[in-house]
Design an enzyme around this catalytic site. Sequence first.
Site, mmCIF file in Angstrom:
data_model
loop_
_atom_site.group_PDB
_atom_site.id
_atom_site.type_symbol
_atom_site.label_atom_id
_atom_site.label_comp_id
_atom_site.label_asym_id
_atom_site.label_seq_id
_atom_site.Cartn_x
_atom_site.Cartn_y
_atom_site.Cartn_z
ATOM 1 N NE ARG A 169 -8.528 -14.883 5.453
ATOM 2 C CZ ARG A 169 -8.045 -15.794 6.314
ATOM 3 N NH1 ARG A 169 -7.923 -15.492 7.591
ATOM 4 N NH2 ARG A 169 -7.680 -16.986 5.890
ATOM 5 C CD GLU B 222 -1.662 -31.695 2.998
ATOM 6 O OE1 GLU B 222 -0.548 -32.204 2.796
ATOM 7 O OE2 GLU B 222 -1.840 -30.478 3.216
#
Length: 199
Positions: free
Chosen positions: A87, A124
Site C-alpha cells: 500500500r 512477532e
Amino acid sequence: RGADRGSRRPRPTRASQDDPEAASAPMNVEQLRARIRDVPDFPEPGIVFKDITPLLADPLAFSTAIDLIVLHFGRGNVDKVVGIEARGFIVGSPVAYHFDAGFVPVRKAGKLPSSTTSESYELEYGKATLEIHTDGVTPGERVLIVDDVLATGGTARAAANLVERVGGKVIGLACILELGFLNGRDRLGDLDVFSLIAY
C-alpha cells in the site's frame, strides 16, 4: 523550489461540483478518520483491522491526504520517494508526482528483477526481508519513505536502513495511519515522522 510549500488543489468530487465552496475545501483530519473502516477479526480473531480503502476510494479524501503529506515536507526537499510494498506504492506514487521526484519500490525478497540489497527484521513470529534496487537511489539524494501505516516501526526501520545503505539520506517517513500504542516512532530515531491519523 524549496520555498514552494504549496500543494495542488484537490479535484472536486462529482457530488461537490454544484457547491463551489465545498469543491475548493479539502477535508479535515476527522473527515479523513471517518473514512477508515474497522474490520473485526481480520486477519485473525481478536484483531481489528484499520482499512484505508474507503479513504482511497473517495477522490477528495485521497487527494487531501496526499496534499497534506506534500505540505508537511515541502516541494523541493525530496529527490526520491520510497514506497513500501504494497500500500506504500498507492500512497507514495502520487506523493512523488507532486514532488516532481522519482519513485522507488521497496519489496519483499525475490520480487525485484535487478541487483538488490536486503534487510531482514523481526516479526512477532519469525523474520521478514525487504529489498531495494542498488541503483534505485543515487548517493546523497534526499529520500522520503511512504507507507500506509506505522505500527511497530520494524518495516519502516528496515526500509530506512536500505536507503542509507545505498547512499540515500532519509529525511522522513509519511503514512496515513499510526498505531501509537505500538510505539513505532521509538525505532526511527530523529526521523521526521508524519502521520495523518493516529490511534
